[in-house]
Scaffold this motif. Structure first.
Motif, mmCIF file in Angstrom:
data_model
loop_
_atom_site.group_PDB
_atom_site.id
_atom_site.type_symbol
_atom_site.label_atom_id
_atom_site.label_comp_id
_atom_site.label_asym_id
_atom_site.label_seq_id
_atom_site.Cartn_x
_atom_site.Cartn_y
_atom_site.Cartn_z
ATOM 1 N N GLY A 75 -10.704 1.303 16.636
ATOM 2 C CA GLY A 75 -9.322 1.628 16.974
ATOM 3 C C GLY A 75 -8.425 0.414 16.883
ATOM 4 O O GLY A 75 -7.303 0.492 16.364
ATOM 5 N N PHE A 76 -8.907 -0.740 17.368
ATOM 6 C CA PHE A 76 -8.121 -1.965 17.255
ATOM 7 C C PHE A 76 -7.982 -2.399 15.801
ATOM 8 O O PHE A 76 -6.942 -2.939 15.413
ATOM 9 C CB PHE A 76 -8.723 -3.090 18.094
ATOM 10 N N LEU A 77 -9.010 -2.183 14.999
ATOM 11 C CA LEU A 77 -8.890 -2.499 13.572
ATOM 12 C C LEU A 77 -7.792 -1.665 12.925
ATOM 13 O O LEU A 77 -6.978 -2.181 12.158
ATOM 14 C CB LEU A 77 -10.217 -2.258 12.849
ATOM 15 N N ARG A 84 -6.233 -4.563 4.721
ATOM 16 C CA ARG A 84 -6.584 -3.212 4.258
ATOM 17 C C ARG A 84 -8.097 -2.978 4.279
ATOM 18 O O ARG A 84 -8.561 -1.911 4.673
ATOM 19 C CB ARG A 84 -6.045 -3.021 2.846
ATOM 20 N N ASN A 85 -8.874 -3.968 3.867
ATOM 21 C CA ASN A 85 -10.328 -3.791 3.824
ATOM 22 C C ASN A 85 -10.913 -3.625 5.221
ATOM 23 O O ASN A 85 -11.832 -2.827 5.426
ATOM 24 C CB ASN A 85 -10.979 -4.981 3.114
ATOM 25 N N GLY A 90 -13.048 -0.017 9.517
ATOM 26 C CA GLY A 90 -12.915 0.691 10.794
ATOM 27 C C GLY A 90 -12.857 2.195 10.598
ATOM 28 O O GLY A 90 -13.437 2.959 11.380
ATOM 29 N N ASN A 91 -12.187 2.620 9.548
ATOM 30 C CA ASN A 91 -12.104 4.051 9.253
ATOM 31 C C ASN A 91 -13.482 4.612 8.921
ATOM 32 O O ASN A 91 -13.847 5.684 9.393
ATOM 33 C CB ASN A 91 -11.135 4.265 8.095
ATOM 34 N N ILE A 92 -14.246 3.915 8.123
ATOM 35 C CA ILE A 92 -15.582 4.391 7.752
ATOM 36 C C ILE A 92 -16.510 4.376 8.963
ATOM 37 O O ILE A 92 -17.309 5.297 9.151
ATOM 38 C CB ILE A 92 -16.143 3.553 6.588
ATOM 39 N N LEU A 93 -16.374 3.363 9.816
ATOM 40 C CA LEU A 93 -17.177 3.314 11.037
ATOM 41 C C LEU A 93 -16.860 4.512 11.936
ATOM 42 O O LEU A 93 -17.758 5.163 12.467
ATOM 43 C CB LEU A 93 -16.925 2.005 11.778
ATOM 44 N N CYS A 110 -8.015 12.041 5.361
ATOM 45 C CA CYS A 110 -6.607 11.999 4.946
ATOM 46 C C CYS A 110 -6.108 10.559 4.942
ATOM 47 O O CYS A 110 -5.409 10.145 4.023
ATOM 48 C CB CYS A 110 -5.772 12.870 5.874
ATOM 49 N N ARG A 111 -6.487 9.790 5.942
ATOM 50 C CA ARG A 111 -6.074 8.401 5.992
ATOM 51 C C ARG A 111 -6.639 7.619 4.819
ATOM 52 O O ARG A 111 -5.940 6.816 4.198
ATOM 53 C CB ARG A 111 -6.531 7.765 7.311
ATOM 54 N N LEU A 112 -7.906 7.861 4.469
ATOM 55 C CA LEU A 112 -8.493 7.165 3.327
ATOM 56 C C LEU A 112 -7.832 7.552 2.014
ATOM 57 O O LEU A 112 -7.576 6.722 1.157
ATOM 58 C CB LEU A 112 -9.999 7.449 3.255
#
Length: 165
Positions: A75-77, A84-85, A90-93, A110-112
């Motif tokens: 969430g902090f990421l 961006r990376n 964080g999104n993949i985690l 959707c975010r990805l």
């Protein structure tokens, strides 16, 4: 517009997962919900996928803390880190953690997709050929007015009268 959507998803998903992680780790927000999460994670720890294969039992307390900590970290990421990376990491985690929940699966996907589209179009050079005059605006015919004649003669609807001759 795409950047606005991407930033909104980053902020909302980041805050939401920080909230969920804090709920799992401490009873600061809601004691009842924290107590329910503790009992649920006691059930989850019993059916941990590699527990039988590794002959290792994970304490539910640590399982809950690791999951809550990973949600807070991710969430902090999403919320604070501009790289961006790292945001995609964080999104993949979170995606790996929240994939069973259909709503969060679609939000994270959707975010990805929005991130991918934004940076794909950002890197593409846009070649636009400019032609024409910028001083004049093209005129569109007004349907309420009849078109004006350029010869200087007035129009009478096809009838001639003695006044015009």
């Amino acid at each position: 517009m795409t950047k606005l959507v991407l930033n909104s998803l980053n902020i909302l998903l980041g805050l939401f997962f920080i909230f969920l992680g804090v709920l799992k780790i401490s009873p600061l927000i809601s004691r009842e919900l924290h107590k329910d999460l503790r009992s649920e994670y006691a059930k989850y720890a019993k059916v941990f996928p590699l527990a039988k294969a590794l002959q290792f039992k994970i304490p539910s307390k640590w399982f809950r803390r690791v999951m809550g900590g990973s949600e807070i970290f991710s969430g902090f990421l999403l919320l604070l880190i501009p790289n961006r990376n790292l945001k995609n990491f964080g999104n993949i985690l979170l995606f790996e953690r929240m994939a069973p929940s259909l709503v969060f699966f679609f939000m994270l996907m959707c975010r990805l997709v929005v991130d991918w589209q934004y940076y794909k179009h950002k890197d593409d050079p846009v070649n636009v050929e400019v032609s024409g005059q910028f001083d004049e605006l093209p005129t569109k015919p007004n349907p309420m007015k009849p078109p004006a004649q350029k010869s200087g003669a007035k129009s009478n609807g096809g009838k001639s009268s003695k006044k015009n001759q």
